[in-house]
Scaffold this motif. Structure first.
Motif, PDB file in Angstrom:
ATOM      1  N   GLY A 138      -9.135   6.923   4.535  1.00  0.00           N
ATOM      2  CA  GLY A 138      -9.001   6.043   3.384  1.00  0.00           C
ATOM      3  C   GLY A 138      -7.580   5.937   2.868  1.00  0.00           C
ATOM      4  O   GLY A 138      -7.106   4.848   2.507  1.00  0.00           O
ATOM      5  N   ALA A 139      -6.862   7.057   2.841  1.00  0.00           N
ATOM      6  CA  ALA A 139      -5.498   7.062   2.303  1.00  0.00           C
ATOM      7  C   ALA A 139      -4.528   6.279   3.177  1.00  0.00           C
ATOM      8  O   ALA A 139      -3.437   5.927   2.724  1.00  0.00           O
ATOM      9  N   MET A 140      -4.891   6.010   4.420  1.00  0.00           N
ATOM     10  CA  MET A 140      -4.043   5.259   5.334  1.00  0.00           C
ATOM     11  C   MET A 140      -4.497   3.809   5.488  1.00  0.00           C
ATOM     12  O   MET A 140      -3.927   3.062   6.281  1.00  0.00           O
ATOM     13  N   SER A 141      -5.520   3.408   4.757  1.00  0.00           N
ATOM     14  CA  SER A 141      -6.061   2.058   4.857  1.00  0.00           C
ATOM     15  C   SER A 141      -5.522   1.221   3.708  1.00  0.00           C
ATOM     16  O   SER A 141      -5.718   1.560   2.538  1.00  0.00           O
ATOM     17  N   THR A 142      -4.874   0.111   4.039  1.00  0.00           N
ATOM     18  CA  THR A 142      -4.166  -0.667   3.010  1.00  0.00           C
ATOM     19  C   THR A 142      -4.791  -2.034   2.754  1.00  0.00           C
ATOM     20  O   THR A 142      -4.186  -2.858   2.063  1.00  0.00           O
ATOM     21  N   ALA A 143      -5.988  -2.271   3.302  1.00  0.00           N
ATOM     22  CA  ALA A 143      -6.641  -3.551   3.073  1.00  0.00           C
ATOM     23  C   ALA A 143      -8.030  -3.356   2.483  1.00  0.00           C
ATOM     24  O   ALA A 143      -8.969  -4.088   2.793  1.00  0.00           O
ATOM     25  N   THR A 144      -8.154  -2.365   1.612  1.00  0.00           N
ATOM     26  CA  THR A 144      -9.421  -2.118   0.932  1.00  0.00           C
ATOM     27  C   THR A 144      -9.524  -3.006  -0.303  1.00  0.00           C
ATOM     28  O   THR A 144      -8.557  -3.650  -0.709  1.00  0.00           O
ATOM     29  N   ALA A 145     -10.689  -3.023  -0.916  1.00  0.00           N
ATOM     30  CA  ALA A 145     -10.899  -3.879  -2.085  1.00  0.00           C
ATOM     31  C   ALA A 145      -9.954  -3.545  -3.222  1.00  0.00           C
ATOM     32  O   ALA A 145      -9.536  -4.426  -3.980  1.00  0.00           O
ATOM     33  N   HIS A 146      -9.585  -2.253  -3.354  1.00  0.00           N
ATOM     34  CA  HIS A 146      -8.784  -1.821  -4.489  1.00  0.00           C
ATOM     35  C   HIS A 146      -7.397  -1.317  -4.080  1.00  0.00           C
ATOM     36  O   HIS A 146      -6.766  -0.560  -4.798  1.00  0.00           O
ATOM     37  N   SER A 147      -6.924  -1.733  -2.913  1.00  0.00           N
ATOM     38  CA  SER A 147      -5.611  -1.293  -2.446  1.00  0.00           C
ATOM     39  C   SER A 147      -4.516  -1.662  -3.445  1.00  0.00           C
ATOM     40  O   SER A 147      -4.564  -2.724  -4.085  1.00  0.00           O
ATOM     41  N   LYS A 148      -3.519  -0.786  -3.559  1.00  0.00           N
ATOM     42  CA  LYS A 148      -2.405  -1.060  -4.473  1.00  0.00           C
ATOM     43  C   LYS A 148      -1.441  -2.101  -3.905  1.00  0.00           C
ATOM     44  O   LYS A 148      -0.551  -2.571  -4.616  1.00  0.00           O
ATOM     45  N   PHE A 149      -1.612  -2.483  -2.635  1.00  0.00           N
ATOM     46  CA  PHE A 149      -0.654  -3.356  -1.972  1.00  0.00           C
ATOM     47  C   PHE A 149      -1.100  -4.820  -1.960  1.00  0.00           C
ATOM     48  O   PHE A 149      -2.265  -5.123  -1.703  1.00  0.00           O
ATOM     49  N   HIS A 156       2.682 -12.063   4.734  1.00  0.00           N
ATOM     50  CA  HIS A 156       2.701 -10.691   5.214  1.00  0.00           C
ATOM     51  C   HIS A 156       1.376 -10.022   4.870  1.00  0.00           C
ATOM     52  O   HIS A 156       0.826 -10.224   3.778  1.00  0.00           O
ATOM     53  N   ALA A 157       0.853  -9.233   5.801  1.00  0.00           N
ATOM     54  CA  ALA A 157      -0.344  -8.428   5.541  1.00  0.00           C
ATOM     55  C   ALA A 157      -0.250  -7.136   6.339  1.00  0.00           C
ATOM     56  O   ALA A 157       0.429  -7.065   7.360  1.00  0.00           O
ATOM     57  N   HIS A 158      -0.932  -6.126   5.857  1.00  0.00           N
ATOM     58  CA  HIS A 158      -0.922  -4.798   6.489  1.00  0.00           C
ATOM     59  C   HIS A 158      -2.316  -4.214   6.273  1.00  0.00           C
ATOM     60  O   HIS A 158      -2.746  -4.051   5.135  1.00  0.00           O
ATOM     61  N   VAL A 159      -3.007  -3.909   7.366  1.00  0.00           N
ATOM     62  CA  VAL A 159      -4.365  -3.384   7.271  1.00  0.00           C
ATOM     63  C   VAL A 159      -4.375  -1.865   7.311  1.00  0.00           C
ATOM     64  O   VAL A 159      -5.217  -1.210   6.707  1.00  0.00           O
ATOM     65  N   GLY A 160      -3.412  -1.282   8.011  1.00  0.00           N
ATOM     66  CA  GLY A 160      -3.358   0.158   8.202  1.00  0.00           C
ATOM     67  C   GLY A 160      -3.113   0.459   9.666  1.00  0.00           C
ATOM     68  O   GLY A 160      -3.110  -0.445  10.511  1.00  0.00           O
TER      69      GLY A 160
END
Length: 472
Positions: free
Chosen positions: A189-200, A227-231
């Motif tokens: 989870g800490a390495m996933s950047t495309a979650t519903a509540h991501s800070k990014f 730009h997008a980043h999923v992890g």
């Protein structure tokens, strides 16, 4: 030559461009003992040269040719893509000589702080081949990037308002906006950047968000990149590809709304997960290209210039740590080897061992692979807390004082991102240079070992009396 326990075969990331139907899941091994033999030769030579010893009980090593091979593999995998800039995520190995090696190999650089930007410039990356990503850019950081001509991706709509104020007429900087496709999390989870509540990024599926993003582009002719980043680690390729395919569809929507071509490039942020279980390189860059093609066939057709931001996958398997065994003891029926490699270099491994396990192999005092009966060992570090253990119950030849352990696949994020707990000195880092004539291994200093005096200077020595004077 006998091989240390838990060391398997050598491979690199060199691949060939393939279609989605034929992309291999992993890179075939170059030989059954090549990588193990290379590491053994490096450890033995490092001991002989004094880079490892009682007074230098910890060091990091970078396989220079391995790095070049991995970069070649990346370029080969994208060989059919008409226009792509491959950048290296500086955070993965923030060492100037390594960055300069990557620049020489044809990479650009992705940076996420003023410090990383300074390192990239000092390493020789032209500003036009640098991309600044950060969720907390100050006005001064934005101003500097725009003045230099560094590309930058705004993290949110408020940052675009700042760029409106600060962008000079005629700025050469490519400016993009980061969006969060909200496709979900991978295994970490800490390495996933495309979650519903991501800070990014701008959360694209939130009510009204997509329309606000489109309007932001309609109103700003200079805003030309998405730009997008999923992890990376823990994220399967289909999840990564699904998130990045969102960019292409959004770009088409923006261009349609504007009435002409507005988006010129897509930044496919993030990288690949790394296989830490053995020496097999999986997934490969060719598999990544195949996954992108399957998710959105038009993504790689050349309509939009692409930017990639690989880090861990280029460096992890091209580096290792070697640490001296200082003591060995038994506790509760377990053999515990206390070494000089702990959370100060393997922070993620110590605090998230299930997510970030490392392989360990054993060498004797002279740096030759250790043999003998195998026993389960806890391989502990030097820090003053009980959890400072890098490996639990690992089967290794019986370790003794003066032996060496190697932590494999640690070329990214380990020796270049130290934790300062207990004020331990940062270890030296050395590039391993393979000799053409078979004469062994030569070393180039990447970072000299930190001294305890330097730690004191860094910790405020020049101001030692400051608090006494202020209270007098």
């Amino acid at each position: 030559m006998s091989l240390p326990t838990e060391t398997t075969t050598r491979t690199t990331s060199r691949t060939t461009t393939t279609t989605a139907a034929t992309a291999p899941a992993s890179t075939p091994a170059a030989g059954p003992t090549a990588k193990a033999a290379g590491i053994a030769a490096a450890v033995r030579q490092a001991v002989a040269d004094g880079l490892l010893g009682a007074d230098r009980p910890l060091a990091g090593f970078v396989d220079v040719q391995g790095v070049r091979d991995s970069v070649d593999g990346l370029h080969e995998a994208f060989g059919e893509v008409p226009d792509v800039l491959h950048t290296f995520a500086a955070k993965a190995c923030a060492l100037v000589p390594v960055l300069r090696l990557l620049a020489d190999a044809g990479m650009g650089c992705e940076v996420a702080s003023p410090g990383e930007l300074r390192l990239a410039l000092d390493a020789g990356f032209p500003p036009a081949r640098i991309v600044l990503d950060s969720p907390a850019k100050t006005r001064e950081e934005i101003r500097e990037a725009l003045a230099l001509g560094v590309a930058l991706n705004a993290d949110n709509l408020a940052e675009l308002d700042r760029i409106d104020e600060l962008r000079p007429t005629g700025s050469a900087s490519v400016v993009g906006l980061r969006v969060n496709p909200q496709v979900g999390a991978g295994a970490i989870g800490a390495m996933s950047t495309a979650t519903a509540h991501s800070k990014f990024g701008v959360a694209l599926r939130d009510p009204g968000a997509r329309e606000r993003v489109v309007e932001a582009f309609v109103r700003r002719p200079w805003l030309t990149r998405l730009h997008a980043h999923v992890g990376s680690q823990g994220c399967p390729l289909p999840l990564i590809a699904r998130g990045l395919a969102t960019l292409h569809r959004l770009a088409e929507e923006i261009d349609d709304r504007v009435g002409h071509r507005r988006i010129t490039s897509l930044d496919l942020g993030g990288g690949l997960p790394v296989n830490f279980a053995d020496d097999c390189v999986t997934p490969t860059y060719a598999a990544y290209v195949a996954a992108l093609t399957a998710a959105e066939p038009a993504l790689l057709d050349g309509r939009y210039r692409l930017v990639t931001e690989f880090g861990r996958s280029l460096l992890a398997k091209n580096g290792f740590l070697a640490a001296r065994v200082e003591y060995v003891k038994d506790a509760g029926g377990r053999r515990v080897a206390v070494t000089h490699a702990g959370a100060q270099v393997a922070t993620r491994t110590v605090f998230m061992p299930e997510a970030w396990p490392v392989r360990v192999s054993a060498y004797g005092p002279d740096g030759t692979p250790k043999e003998g009966p195998v026993l389960p060992h806890d391989v502990a570090g030097p820090l003053c807390f009980a959890g400072d253990v890098v490996a639990h119950e690992r089967p290794l030849p019986e370790l003794a004082e003066g032996d060496w352990v190697v932590l494999h696949d640690t070329g990214a994020y380990y020796f270049s991102a130290p934790w300062a707990y207990n004020s331990l000195p940062r270890p030296g880092v050395y590039g391993c240079l393979r000799q053409e004539d078979g004469g062994g291994v030569a070393f180039a200093t990447v970072r000299t070992p930190q001294t305890v005096r330097e730690i004191s200077v860094e910790s405020g020595l020049a101001h030692a009396d400051a608090l006494l004077e202020s209270s007098a």
